[in-house]
Scaffold this motif. Structure first.
Motif, PDB file in Angstrom:
ATOM      1  N   MET A 190      64.235 -56.110  25.868  1.00  0.00           N
ATOM      2  CA  MET A 190      64.729 -54.785  25.494  1.00  0.00           C
ATOM      3  C   MET A 190      64.349 -54.371  24.089  1.00  0.00           C
ATOM      4  O   MET A 190      64.351 -53.182  23.762  1.00  0.00           O
ATOM      5  CB  MET A 190      66.252 -54.719  25.680  1.00  0.00           C
ATOM      6  N   LEU A 191      64.008 -55.322  23.239  1.00  0.00           N
ATOM      7  CA  LEU A 191      63.645 -54.975  21.869  1.00  0.00           C
ATOM      8  C   LEU A 191      62.477 -54.001  21.843  1.00  0.00           C
ATOM      9  O   LEU A 191      62.459 -53.058  21.036  1.00  0.00           O
ATOM     10  CB  LEU A 191      63.305 -56.239  21.074  1.00  0.00           C
ATOM     11  N   ASP A 192      61.498 -54.196  22.723  1.00  0.00           N
ATOM     12  CA  ASP A 192      60.325 -53.320  22.752  1.00  0.00           C
ATOM     13  C   ASP A 192      60.678 -51.903  23.199  1.00  0.00           C
ATOM     14  O   ASP A 192      60.003 -50.944  22.808  1.00  0.00           O
ATOM     15  CB  ASP A 192      59.260 -53.902  23.687  1.00  0.00           C
ATOM     16  N   ASP A 193      61.716 -51.766  24.040  1.00  0.00           N
ATOM     17  CA  ASP A 193      62.095 -50.449  24.560  1.00  0.00           C
ATOM     18  C   ASP A 193      63.080 -49.704  23.671  1.00  0.00           C
ATOM     19  O   ASP A 193      63.339 -48.514  23.880  1.00  0.00           O
ATOM     20  CB  ASP A 193      62.720 -50.598  25.955  1.00  0.00           C
ATOM     21  N   MET A 194      63.620 -50.386  22.669  1.00  0.00           N
ATOM     22  CA  MET A 194      64.694 -49.789  21.869  1.00  0.00           C
ATOM     23  C   MET A 194      64.270 -48.539  21.103  1.00  0.00           C
ATOM     24  O   MET A 194      64.983 -47.528  21.111  1.00  0.00           O
ATOM     25  CB  MET A 194      65.271 -50.848  20.927  1.00  0.00           C
ATOM     26  N   PRO A 195      63.095 -48.538  20.434  1.00  0.00           N
ATOM     27  CA  PRO A 195      62.716 -47.317  19.719  1.00  0.00           C
ATOM     28  C   PRO A 195      62.585 -46.110  20.647  1.00  0.00           C
ATOM     29  O   PRO A 195      62.998 -45.000  20.278  1.00  0.00           O
ATOM     30  CB  PRO A 195      61.370 -47.694  19.085  1.00  0.00           C
ATOM     31  N   ALA A 196      62.022 -46.295  21.828  1.00  0.00           N
ATOM     32  CA  ALA A 196      61.861 -45.175  22.760  1.00  0.00           C
ATOM     33  C   ALA A 196      63.214 -44.634  23.204  1.00  0.00           C
ATOM     34  O   ALA A 196      63.392 -43.410  23.337  1.00  0.00           O
ATOM     35  CB  ALA A 196      61.043 -45.618  23.974  1.00  0.00           C
ATOM     36  N   SER A 197      64.183 -45.515  23.418  1.00  0.00           N
ATOM     37  CA  SER A 197      65.519 -45.068  23.812  1.00  0.00           C
ATOM     38  C   SER A 197      66.181 -44.299  22.674  1.00  0.00           C
ATOM     39  O   SER A 197      66.822 -43.264  22.893  1.00  0.00           O
ATOM     40  CB  SER A 197      66.383 -46.262  24.219  1.00  0.00           C
TER      41      SER A 197
END
Length: 254
Positions: free
Chosen positions: A63-70
């Motif tokens: 989830m770390l990779d998806d956090m900025p997009a969220s």
């Protein structure tokens, strides 16, 4: 067609704009956040983050990779006071500093918290040390969280887990089961608990906590109560609502 005149104002969040990143699989956090942060002038916004239903260290770390997009999906017209990341187990695996860095890479103006950081702050504000510890997680994830709490200076005097790896099932664990598990863990502690911690944003604890606090005579923290309390306090919202739980009658310790 008439051209109508209008004026503008400050919008909803006259006291604070709060964001919450919620797991794709979470069914509980949004409604409990709404109840606890239902205050005039406090605006609440949600974003979702992809998450498979199996709760394992490797799936949580992704989830770390998806956090900025969220975080980028929050309204760009607003400046956010605080953004919370709503996953206890992932913040344990990823680390609170890494969570904050990922979110602040796109929302640098916002303070950031997560359930693990919030629980540590809550325990310190309550002045407790000996914790009863309840999770729904598989053993290795529960162990990581226990180690983080102990590293922060707390002592775990009793613990228990539902050992359920499917987040969809966790959302269906009944309030009665949570209540009974909490009583059982508290009663097995060799050293009496100063407080009880119930981890996971998907466990439905909000209705259970006042009952447990009355029965046990100690503060009871859930991931959601700690997280929302911490978000409010970081945003400078000092309203005390002890009817929610004992924690909501306290301020951040300095």
């Amino acid at each position: 067609m008439l051209k109508l005149e209008f004026d503008t104002d400050e919008g909803i969040g006259t006291r604070a704009n709060l964001g919450m990143i919620v797991l794709e699989t979470d069914e509980t956090l949004e409604s409990e956040f709404a109840r606890m942060a239902d205050l005039d002038g406090v605006a609440r916004y949600h974003s979702r983050i992809p998450m498979v239903s199996e709760i394992r260290a490797d799936t949580l770390a992704r989830m770390l990779d998806d956090m900025p997009a969220s975080a980028k999906l929050f309204p760009s017209s607003l400046s956010f006071d605080v953004i919370g990341y709503g996953c206890t187990s992932a913040s344990t695996v990823i680390g609170s500093d890494n969570v904050a860095a990922a979110i602040q890479s796109v929302r640098p103006e916002a303070k950031v918290t997560d359930p693990l950081a919030a629980m540590i702050a809550a325990g310190r504000s309550l002045g407790v040390n000996n914790l009863g510890f309840i999770t729904p997680y598989i053993p290795d994830v529960s162990l990581k969280m226990r180690e983080k709490l102990e590293h922060a200076g707390f002592t775990i005097t009793a613990g228990g887990s539902f050992e359920e790896g499917d987040d969809r099932v966790v959302a269906r664990i009944s309030e009665r089961a949570i209540h009974d598990a909490a009583l059982r863990v508290a009663k097995t502690a060799e050293t009496p608990c100063d407080a009880l911690v119930i981890a996971c944003t998907n466990l439905r604890c909000l209705n259970v906590i006042p009952l447990l606090e009355a029965e046990l005579g100690i503060p009871v923290l859930s991931s959601n109560t700690a997280l929302v309390w911490h978000i409010l306090r970081l945003a400078g919202i000092t309203d005390e609502r002890p009817e929610i739980c004992r924690l909501f009658g306290t301020q951040l310790s300095t």
